[in-house]
Design an enzyme around this catalytic site. Structure first.
Site, PDB file in Angstrom:
ATOM      1  N   LYS A 237      44.451  43.133  38.449  1.00 30.37           N
ATOM      2  CA  LYS A 237      45.046  44.215  37.714  1.00 30.37           C
ATOM      3  C   LYS A 237      44.893  46.121  38.979  1.00 30.37           C
ATOM      4  O   LYS A 237      46.244  46.275  38.609  1.00 30.37           O
ATOM      5  CB  LYS A 237      44.022  45.294  36.075  1.00 30.37           C
ATOM      6  N   GLY A 294      40.079  46.203  32.315  1.00 25.63           N
ATOM      7  CA  GLY A 294      40.214  44.036  32.554  1.00 25.63           C
ATOM      8  C   GLY A 294      39.574  43.331  31.444  1.00 25.63           C
ATOM      9  O   GLY A 294      40.635  42.342  31.296  1.00 25.63           O
ATOM     10  N   ARG A 295      39.091  43.955  30.983  1.00 28.56           N
ATOM     11  CA  ARG A 295      38.166  42.977  30.105  1.00 28.56           C
ATOM     12  C   ARG A 295      38.731  42.490  28.294  1.00 28.56           C
ATOM     13  O   ARG A 295      38.375  42.512  27.839  1.00 28.56           O
ATOM     14  CB  ARG A 295      36.939  43.138  30.000  1.00 28.56           C
ATOM     15  N   GLU A 380      29.315  45.366  29.806  1.00 32.04           N
ATOM     16  CA  GLU A 380      30.858  46.040  30.882  1.00 32.04           C
ATOM     17  C   GLU A 380      31.117  46.784  30.250  1.00 32.04           C
ATOM     18  O   GLU A 380      30.836  48.093  30.465  1.00 32.04           O
ATOM     19  CB  GLU A 380      31.210  45.417  31.565  1.00 32.04           C
ATOM     20  N   HIS A 411      18.375  22.110  21.196  1.00 31.58           N
ATOM     21  CA  HIS A 411      18.083  21.193  22.257  1.00 31.58           C
ATOM     22  C   HIS A 411      17.012  22.218  23.617  1.00 31.58           C
ATOM     23  O   HIS A 411      16.779  21.172  24.206  1.00 31.58           O
ATOM     24  CB  HIS A 411      18.443  19.646  22.450  1.00 31.58           C
ATOM     25  N   LYS A 523      30.306  46.285  45.148  1.00 29.56           N
ATOM     26  CA  LYS A 523      31.417  45.668  45.894  1.00 29.56           C
ATOM     27  C   LYS A 523      30.709  47.096  47.625  1.00 29.56           C
ATOM     28  O   LYS A 523      31.591  46.094  48.627  1.00 29.56           O
ATOM     29  CB  LYS A 523      31.907  46.119  45.810  1.00 29.56           C
TER      30      LYS A 523
HETATM   31  O1  F6P Z   1      34.337  44.655  39.114  1.00 29.04           O
HETATM   32  C1  F6P Z   1      34.245  44.778  37.421  1.00 29.04           C
HETATM   33  C2  F6P Z   1      36.091  44.941  37.420  1.00 29.04           C
HETATM   34  O2  F6P Z   1      36.895  45.689  38.099  1.00 29.04           O
HETATM   35  C3  F6P Z   1      35.953  43.982  35.633  1.00 29.04           C
HETATM   36  O3  F6P Z   1      36.688  45.343  35.127  1.00 29.04           O
HETATM   37  C4  F6P Z   1      37.390  43.162  36.278  1.00 29.04           C
HETATM   38  O4  F6P Z   1      37.850  42.768  35.063  1.00 29.04           O
HETATM   39  C5  F6P Z   1      37.689  42.520  37.449  1.00 29.04           C
HETATM   40  O5  F6P Z   1      36.674  43.484  38.350  1.00 29.04           O
HETATM   41  C6  F6P Z   1      38.600  41.782  38.125  1.00 29.04           C
HETATM   42  O6  F6P Z   1      39.590  42.802  38.833  1.00 29.04           O
HETATM   43  P1  F6P Z   1      40.947  43.272  39.290  1.00 29.04           P
HETATM   44  O7  F6P Z   1      41.735  42.822  37.547  1.00 29.04           O
HETATM   45  O8  F6P Z   1      41.675  44.161  39.541  1.00 29.04           O
HETATM   46  O9  F6P Z   1      41.357  42.150  40.541  1.00 29.04           O
END
Ligand code: F6P
Length: 553
Positions: A237, A294-295, A380, A411, A523
């Site tokens: 994204k 993103g999610r 998240e 199991h 990060k």
């Molecule tokens: O680090 C978390 C995050 O920002 C998620 O929310 C997202 O899905 C993922 O990293 C990937 O982000 P991108 O699609 O911008 O690479």
């Protein structure tokens, strides 16, 4: 009128919350057992209530919530809580395009790319019965026309590309392998869906997923690919994610090492940041919008590998199954509305029963990536310590979500779920029709289903006739979701169900489920640590981290 997304009523500021607190003032663990065992003990009235009120037929999914830890009074308080927190208004604000992602000032519209013009109209009219056709208010008209212009065009562009790619995939110079490079929401959703529907997908190239920056991941995926017949789909994204950029660069190096310098012919991207992609030589960039988190993005361009695997019709069915669930969420009354009931149950379990986790057990090998996908979706989104206005929360939020496909989990860790000291609610997902054909497959599938049902029964009933080590308390709550068959439509509906459930829980907790500031610190620190690894200096670092770096140098 545009509602202010930060001025929602938080769950702990309602009368219903006080009622729940009063009801749970006694020992909560006793309360759990009481509320689940009640269905066994009182075979008359309350059992009839469980059978009537707690079995819900939502689109593509039958949900049996009759083994959950609630009784009639608790259930009524939860429905009151949903009302007093104005969850329906918050939902309508999302569907109406209000910027409810208040910390980032963004709309929350992941549900939009999965609509057709028809389903969108149906949803707008259902969720706002006062808006009869012909007198749709300007907001709704704007929504529909923006949708047609932007979203439909983007979908058509994507699907035309898919049509061509699939049509040529059997040719000697066609694309035989597609490698998706992305991480988090740009991997988990498409990877889970492609794996889940592998048995209904046919006729396209093979699809692989690479997310980890560990070079072994890409190496493994490329082991059976030929450069000339491989297409990389770089999904990001933001196009700023270091793992994805490094993997994309490694893929470019692999192409170049094979003498393929026309990167644009072997690599496309999906991003909101086309210039980031173009800087790497990727010419073709499919659209992405800031109003799709993103999610929550498998419905948008991030679903490209799903569309490649399933083809146009399969992808459209996937979207329409989810749109069916949107309509249910937008229109079913709260006490028959599956996402509302599950989101309210999450609050009940976390804040009143004190459960810290929830286990998910798909009794379908094809759904084995579902727990990993749900971890990001739920944790998240709702793993937050402040409300939407930034105020510290006096109560707990998202449970830890984890799990493994059944019967494998039985199991491994089910021992603890049955007899351990903590109560962990479990969600069992079963599929009535076998994916594979033939007598032997049917026989195995029957065993699979029998185990799913037996586990739910065992969690509830326990075993009182045996003492000591063989005694099972029972009274351990479960939800049971039954899909008739695992198809693009039913999987779409299942994912949308979970998305909306997360929305409802977040809405009750008064949090913003759509930001993720908690991922940032690590990060930033990783950039500093990597620099220190190169420069070999540890000045200003704490002793523990400095010692670790010392070991690595
Ligand atoms: O680090 C978390 C995050 O920002 C998620 O929310 C997202 O899905 C993922 O990293 C990937 O982000 P991108 O699609 O911008 O690479």
């Amino acid at each position: 009128m545009t509602p202010n997304p930060t001025s929602r009523t938080r769950c702990d500021r309602t009368l219903a919350w006080l009622d729940l607190e009063a009801a749970f003032a006694s020992n909560p663990s006793e309360s759990v057992r009481h509320q689940v065992n009640e269905s066994l003990r009182a075979q008359s009235t309350s059992c009839a209530w469980r059978m009537d009120a707690l079995r819900i037929d939502a689109p593509h999914i039958h949900a049996d919530l009759s083994k959950a830890a609630w009784d009639e009074a608790t259930f009524a308080s939860l429905i009151a809580l949903v009302d007093q927190c104005s969850v329906a208004q918050h939902r309508d604000a999302m569907f109406g395009g209000v910027a409810i992602n208040s910390t980032e000032n963004r709309q929350v519209m992941h549900w939009l790319p999965r609509q057709s013009v028809e389903t969108l109209k149906r949803m707008i009219l259902k969720s706002n019965p006062s808006l009869v056709s012909g007198s749709i208010e300007f907001d709704a008209i704007d929504l529909i026309s923006n949708f047609s212009r932007e979203v439909l065009t983007a979908r058509e562009t994507l699907l035309s590309f898919v049509d061509e790619l699939r049509a040529d995939s059997h040719l000697p110079d066609g694309i035989h392998d597609v490698v998706n490079i992305g991480i988090g929401g740009s991997d988990l959703g498409p990877c889970m869906v492609v794996q889940a529907l592998a048995q209904v997908a046919s006729g396209g190239p093979r699809v692989h997923f690479v997310s980890n920056v560990d070079p072994f991941a890409l190496e493994q995926a490329l082991a059976t690919c030929k450069p000339a017949n491989t297409l990389f789909v770089v999904q990001s994204k933001t196009f700023s994610t270091i793992e994805t950029k490094l993997n994309a660069q490694a893929a470019i190096d692999w192409l170049r090492a094979a003498g393929l310098n026309d990167i644009g012919a072997h690599m496309v991207a999906v991003s909101m940041n086309p210039s980031g992609a173009k800087a790497m030589g990727i010419e073709r960039v499919f659209a992405m919008w800031d109003w799709v988190g993103g999610r929550y993005s498998v419905w948008s361009g991030i679903g490209l590998p799903v569309a490649i695997a399933l083809g146009r019709a399969g992808f459209e069915a996937f979207l329409s199954g989810a749109a069916d669930m949107d309509l249910h969420f937008a229109s079913a009354p709260p006490d028959r509305n599956l996402p509302i009931l599950l989101g309210a149950q999450d609050v009940l379990y976390r804040n009143f029963h004190g459960f810290t986790s929830r286990s998910v057990a798909p009794y379908a090998q094809a759904l084995s990536r579902l727990p990993a996908y749900l971890q990001q979706l739920e944790m998240e989104s709702n793993g937050k310590r402040v409300d939407a206005s930034g105020a510290e929360l006096p109560f707990a939020t998202s449970a830890v979500v984890w799990g493994e496909s059944g019967t494998n989990g039985q199991h491994a860790y089910f021992q603890q779920l049955h007899q351990g000291t903590d109560v962990v609610p479990i969600e069992i997902i079963a599929v009535k029709q076998p994916m594979a054909k033939g007598e032997a497959a049917e026989r195995q599938h029957r065993t699979l289903l029998a185990n799913a049902v037996a586990q739910a029964q065992a969690f509830m009933s326990g075993r009182a006739d045996a003492g000591g080590h063989r005694h099972f308390d029972g009274g351990r709550p479960s939800n049971f979701f039954l899909l008739d068959s695992l198809t693009p439509a039913s999987l779409g509906a299942l994912i949308a169900l979970y998305e909306h459930r997360v929305f409802v829980a977040g809405s009750l907790w008064g949090i913003n489920s759509f930001d993720q500031f908690g991922v940032e610190l690590g990060k930033v620190l990783a950039v500093d640590i990597e620099k220190r690894m190169l420069d070999k200096h540890v000045d200003g670092l704490d002793a523990s981290t400095a010692a670790l770096l010392g070991r690595l140098s």
